[in-house]
Enzyme design. Structure first.
Site, PDB file in Angstrom:
ATOM      1  N   GLU A   1      -9.084   2.024   2.304  1.00  0.00           N
ATOM      2  CA  GLU A   1      -8.694   2.543   2.369  1.00  0.00           C
ATOM      3  C   GLU A   1      -7.562   2.774   2.609  1.00  0.00           C
ATOM      4  O   GLU A   1      -6.450   1.772   2.624  1.00  0.00           O
ATOM      5  CB  GLU A   1      -8.851   3.287   3.983  1.00  0.00           C
ATOM      6  CG  GLU A   1     -10.005   4.293   3.648  1.00  0.00           C
ATOM      7  CD  GLU A   1     -10.872   5.633   4.499  1.00  0.00           C
ATOM      8  OE1 GLU A   1      -9.658   5.934   4.901  1.00  0.00           O
ATOM      9  OE2 GLU A   1     -11.234   5.399   5.603  1.00  0.00           O
TER      10      GLU A   1
ATOM     11  N   SER B   1       1.009   3.477   3.729  1.00  0.00           N
ATOM     12  CA  SER B   1       0.467   2.763   1.562  1.00  0.00           C
ATOM     13  C   SER B   1       0.343   1.437   2.368  1.00  0.00           C
ATOM     14  O   SER B   1       1.195   0.669   2.134  1.00  0.00           O
ATOM     15  CB  SER B   1       0.783   3.697   0.943  1.00  0.00           C
ATOM     16  OG  SER B   1       0.734   4.867   1.369  1.00  0.00           O
ATOM     17  N   ASN B   2      -0.295   0.586   1.051  1.00  0.00           N
ATOM     18  CA  ASN B   2      -0.107  -0.343   0.865  1.00  0.00           C
ATOM     19  C   ASN B   2      -0.101  -1.393   1.548  1.00  0.00           C
ATOM     20  O   ASN B   2       0.205  -2.817   1.680  1.00  0.00           O
ATOM     21  CB  ASN B   2       1.220  -1.186  -0.046  1.00  0.00           C
ATOM     22  CG  ASN B   2       1.106   0.322  -1.350  1.00  0.00           C
ATOM     23  OD1 ASN B   2      -0.055   0.450  -1.676  1.00  0.00           O
ATOM     24  ND2 ASN B   2       2.179   0.526  -1.145  1.00  0.00           N
ATOM     25  N   ARG B   3      -0.779  -1.597   3.048  1.00  0.00           N
ATOM     26  CA  ARG B   3      -0.731  -2.519   4.175  1.00  0.00           C
ATOM     27  C   ARG B   3       0.680  -2.826   4.684  1.00  0.00           C
ATOM     28  O   ARG B   3       0.574  -3.662   5.408  1.00  0.00           O
ATOM     29  CB  ARG B   3      -1.708  -3.719   3.818  1.00  0.00           C
ATOM     30  CG  ARG B   3      -2.925  -3.804   3.283  1.00  0.00           C
ATOM     31  CD  ARG B   3      -4.122  -3.219   4.671  1.00  0.00           C
ATOM     32  NE  ARG B   3      -5.541  -3.066   4.326  1.00  0.00           N
ATOM     33  CZ  ARG B   3      -5.587  -2.171   3.408  1.00  0.00           C
ATOM     34  NH1 ARG B   3      -4.814  -0.932   3.688  1.00  0.00           N
ATOM     35  NH2 ARG B   3      -7.100  -2.014   4.046  1.00  0.00           N
ATOM     36  N   MET B   4       1.325  -1.750   4.085  1.00  0.00           N
ATOM     37  CA  MET B   4       2.789  -1.891   4.688  1.00  0.00           C
ATOM     38  C   MET B   4       2.945  -1.040   6.167  1.00  0.00           C
ATOM     39  O   MET B   4       3.379  -0.132   5.995  1.00  0.00           O
ATOM     40  CB  MET B   4       3.639  -1.566   4.033  1.00  0.00           C
ATOM     41  CG  MET B   4       3.964  -2.434   2.866  1.00  0.00           C
ATOM     42  SD  MET B   4       4.657  -4.441   3.350  1.00  0.00           S
ATOM     43  CE  MET B   4       3.493  -4.905   3.382  1.00  0.00           C
TER      44      MET B   4
END
Ligand SMILES: Cc1cc2nc3c(=O)[nH]c(=O)nc-3n(C[C@H](O)[C@H](O)[C@H](O)COP(=O)(O)O)c2cc1C
Length: 217
Positions: A8, A188-191
């Protein structure tokens, strides 16, 4: 290896230093209220990790029953595995995983048994059968089968059938006094956002003021 879970994207909503209040206990209360408002099942449940005398970390879920400037209050059996570990090493880690709202809080500190009046007050607020259960379960000890456990409970129920249930002296509260509290927000984007509050206990027992820093995800 088979991949588990959905991948996700956790969204854009940011956790910035300006969103946070200076006191992490107050910030925790805001996030707990958000978890409650989001209808998360048992929002006050957290995973408590202790370290045994042999250095073995052990984790289990318990329920937060109060939080204020003195710390995070939970109740349990003092003779349980966690109770025995805490009597030798009070250092703990606690994790609140409010996954459906992309929040996680990690707390580190020491857990100390609360004064007996505080345990009494909490015990007296509990339903009768929960009070009886505290008597009837020798938490973490071996029992031969379910029938034996049910029998113990029935015996305790009949013992206290028409009477108040006193608090067993081996059951009561602990308060986690924190020295580190990390707020994690999925992005978002594992950031992801990670903001850590930390303080140090000084020789005289007082604490340095809370400091804040951002950590990489
Ligand atoms: C949602 C949930 C809430 C729990 N709350 C408590 C609690 O508040 N106190 C407690 O002693 N055990 C609670 N338990 C049971 C503990 O996870 C654990 O089995 C028990 O405390 C014995 O742990 P120990 O043998 O490591 O001491 C809870 C379990 C779950 C799943």
């Amino acid at each position: 290896m088979e991949s588990l879970g959905r991948h996700e994207d956790y969204g854009q909503e940011a956790l910035t230093e300006t969103h946070l209040v200076a006191d992490p206990i107050e910030q925790f209360k805001l996030w707990l209220a958000e978890a409650e408002a989001a209808d998360i099942y048992e929002p006050n449940a957290f995973v408590l990790s202790t370290v045994s005398l042999e250095g073995q970390p052990r984790s289990r879920t318990v329920l937060l029953k109060g939080v204020d400037q003195n710390g995070f209050f939970f109740a349990t059996n003092y003779l349980s595995r966690k109770g025995q570990a805490l009597s030798k090493n009070p250092k703990v880690s606690a994790v609140f995983g409010w996954y459906s709202i992309y929040h996680q809080v990690i707390i580190e500190g020491v857990a100390r048994a609360v004064p007996s009046e505080d345990s009494d007050e909490y015990h007296n607020s509990r339903p009768h059968d929960s009070q009886v259960a505290a008597w009837s379960s020798h938490q973490s000890q071996f029992i031969e089968n379910r029938d034996a456990l049910d029998k113990q409970f029935e015996e305790a129920l009949s013992k206290f059938e028409n009477s108040d249930v006193p608090r067993p002296d081996y059951w009561g509260g602990y308060r986690i006094v924190p020295t580190r509290i990390e707020f994690w927000k999925g992005r978002s984007n594992r950031m992801h956002d990670r903001i850590e509050y930390f303080r140090t206990q000084q020789a005289d027992g007082s604490f340095t003021p809370w400091e804040i820093q951002r950590l990489q995800p």
